[in-house]
Write a protein that holds these residues in place. Sequence first.
Motif, PDB file in Angstrom:
ATOM      1  N   UNK A 351      47.864 -64.143 -67.505  1.00 28.39           N
ATOM      2  CA  UNK A 351      46.584 -64.841 -67.672  1.00 28.39           C
ATOM      3  C   UNK A 351      45.554 -64.073 -66.864  1.00 28.39           C
ATOM      4  N   UNK A 352      44.579 -63.455 -67.558  1.00 29.23           N
ATOM      5  CA  UNK A 352      43.650 -62.561 -66.882  1.00 29.23           C
ATOM      6  C   UNK A 352      42.226 -62.825 -67.331  1.00 29.23           C
ATOM      7  N   UNK A 353      41.280 -62.342 -66.528  1.00 25.84           N
ATOM      8  CA  UNK A 353      39.863 -62.412 -66.874  1.00 25.84           C
ATOM      9  C   UNK A 353      39.327 -61.005 -67.060  1.00 25.84           C
ATOM     10  N   UNK A 354      38.406 -60.860 -68.030  1.00 24.76           N
ATOM     11  CA  UNK A 354      37.717 -59.597 -68.270  1.00 24.76           C
ATOM     12  C   UNK A 354      36.233 -59.827 -68.010  1.00 24.76           C
ATOM     13  N   UNK A 369      27.886 -59.599 -67.028  1.00 24.32           N
ATOM     14  CA  UNK A 369      27.085 -60.128 -68.129  1.00 24.32           C
ATOM     15  C   UNK A 369      27.924 -60.963 -69.094  1.00 24.32           C
ATOM     16  N   UNK A 370      29.247 -60.667 -69.135  1.00 22.19           N
ATOM     17  CA  UNK A 370      30.158 -61.423 -69.988  1.00 22.19           C
ATOM     18  C   UNK A 370      31.459 -61.666 -69.233  1.00 22.19           C
ATOM     19  N   UNK A 371      32.058 -62.828 -69.455  1.00 24.76           N
ATOM     20  CA  UNK A 371      33.375 -63.127 -68.895  1.00 24.76           C
ATOM     21  C   UNK A 371      34.252 -63.695 -70.008  1.00 24.76           C
ATOM     22  N   UNK A 372      35.403 -63.060 -70.199  1.00 20.87           N
ATOM     23  CA  UNK A 372      36.351 -63.485 -71.230  1.00 20.87           C
ATOM     24  C   UNK A 372      37.711 -63.668 -70.567  1.00 20.87           C
ATOM     25  N   UNK A 373      38.322 -64.814 -70.806  1.00 21.49           N
ATOM     26  CA  UNK A 373      39.675 -65.074 -70.312  1.00 21.49           C
ATOM     27  C   UNK A 373      40.684 -64.819 -71.419  1.00 21.49           C
ATOM     28  N   UNK A 374      41.795 -64.176 -71.043  1.00 15.61           N
ATOM     29  CA  UNK A 374      42.807 -63.804 -72.029  1.00 15.61           C
ATOM     30  C   UNK A 374      44.183 -64.276 -71.537  1.00 15.61           C
ATOM     31  N   UNK A 375      44.902 -64.939 -72.412  1.00 10.69           N
ATOM     32  CA  UNK A 375      46.294 -65.292 -72.150  1.00 10.69           C
ATOM     33  C   UNK A 375      47.168 -64.445 -73.073  1.00 10.69           C
ATOM     34  N   UNK A 376      48.113 -63.704 -72.473  1.00  6.86           N
ATOM     35  CA  UNK A 376      48.911 -62.779 -73.272  1.00  6.86           C
ATOM     36  C   UNK A 376      50.393 -62.944 -72.960  1.00  6.86           C
ATOM     37  N   UNK A 377      51.172 -62.482 -73.894  1.00  3.91           N
ATOM     38  CA  UNK A 377      52.623 -62.368 -73.734  1.00  3.91           C
ATOM     39  C   UNK A 377      53.025 -61.005 -74.296  1.00  3.91           C
ATOM     40  N   UNK A 378      53.690 -60.205 -73.472  1.00  4.71           N
ATOM     41  CA  UNK A 378      54.079 -58.873 -73.925  1.00  4.71           C
ATOM     42  C   UNK A 378      55.411 -58.483 -73.310  1.00  4.71           C
TER      43      UNK A 378
END
Length: 478
Positions: A351-354, A369-378
Amino acid sequence: MLLKLAGLLLIVQISESLLLRVNEFGLHEAANFTRQWLSMAGPHMKMPEIRQSFYNSFAGGEMTVTNITIKRFVPPLIRFRPSDHSFLYMSTLSGYAQVSAEWAVESQFLHMLKIPLEGQIHAQMTGLISEIAMQITQDNEVEVHHCVAQIRDLRVAFEGSVAADVIHWFRQSITRAIRRTLEEEYCDMMRNHWLPWVEAQLYQFPTNLTISHNPDVTLIQTMQSIAMTQHHVDVRMRSDLIWDDEFVESGMVENSTLASVEALPRSTRMIDMFIDEHTVQSIIAAAHFAGHLKTKIESPFLKTSCDVLCIGTVLPELAEQVPNRTLSVEAATLSPPVIDLQQGRALVYLNASLNVFAAPPLKTVEGSMLTINVETEFTLTMEMRNKRVKGYINMINAQANLVDSKVGLMSQKTVDFLVNMSTPFLEDAVDVLIGRGLIVADPFQFPSTNEHLSIHDKCLRWEADIVMPTVVAHTNVY
């Protein structure tokens, strides 16, 4: 124990979580190292004086043998053999030594004849057959249970005067005394000098792994127990975290490492180190809270103005709102990644933020200027070459959400594109962290070579050969 960090609670629970296994090849190298130790220590054995009485029908007295010195010493062949009942046997075969000494006789009869009562002894020893049984105590200390030594052949010659010819009549009893002294002193040397050296080598294996310097986070390894089979010696260790000089107390967890490693094939290297999943998870958690799981992504594609292909040509709306800028993306974990070690791979939940920044910065925007949260499984696979660990990821699932935008309203098409681009950005961020390779320092004081790292069910396996140091001075070994 609960450790509060920046408003978060860190729970660390590590039990007997690291297994160090010395394999047959490691025992063979330990035997070579011990032989090297003996080659330096043997010539410096300190022998006590020998007193031997002799009598016959015309002469009698007492002979004293002093200044016993080993002039030449070729150490015997050595073999270590562990057993299932917590004994480690060291056996020797062959070997050669030349011994010199001084003798003096107290005899009234020979004194009346005014015969010189002193001279030299020269002895030649061939073949040292011995067995030393070392036992692991309940306190995980090594002690000598028994030592049996036998010199196969010992030849003694006396020189110095006519008295030497008289003493030759008692050669057999004097030879037995010298033989017995040499055998006893060998066992004494191994018990009082070699064994402490062995214990010192064992205590060099536990190591401290520095995870962070700010804050100061260290993973401490301490020995818990030593176990043996007919093929290897296992040193089982406990892992604990020290956070800014504060001990993070371990709780007990179920330990599955010892059960799972027995099903793995035997290593062809000297040393095996098995690190259980819980320890790996704790290291990752510590790295997250120390702020190490973050990276910055830069690319020519992230220009908002260009002549060919860039994000500005793909998203004209973004180029209009943020003209003549170069964007960068900072990726960081929002929570400790969760790792599931499986055979040949690791399954990772992240679970990370960009956070997207513009250069030069926008006057109306402070921070990202932008914040995007990403939940991943790899899935993650790894290989190790020349002490460098490289990882390869394969994304399974990803879900992204736009959390914050400071550049005004954007169409849903632009938002969807940025959200969809977040997954490749995060994949690039993970590749920056592990894809380029992480240098792994030697976990022991002895340098290692021929390393191999593999992922197995609930544990990591690190295999290596150890480059044993050279014994250079007898003052260091005896």
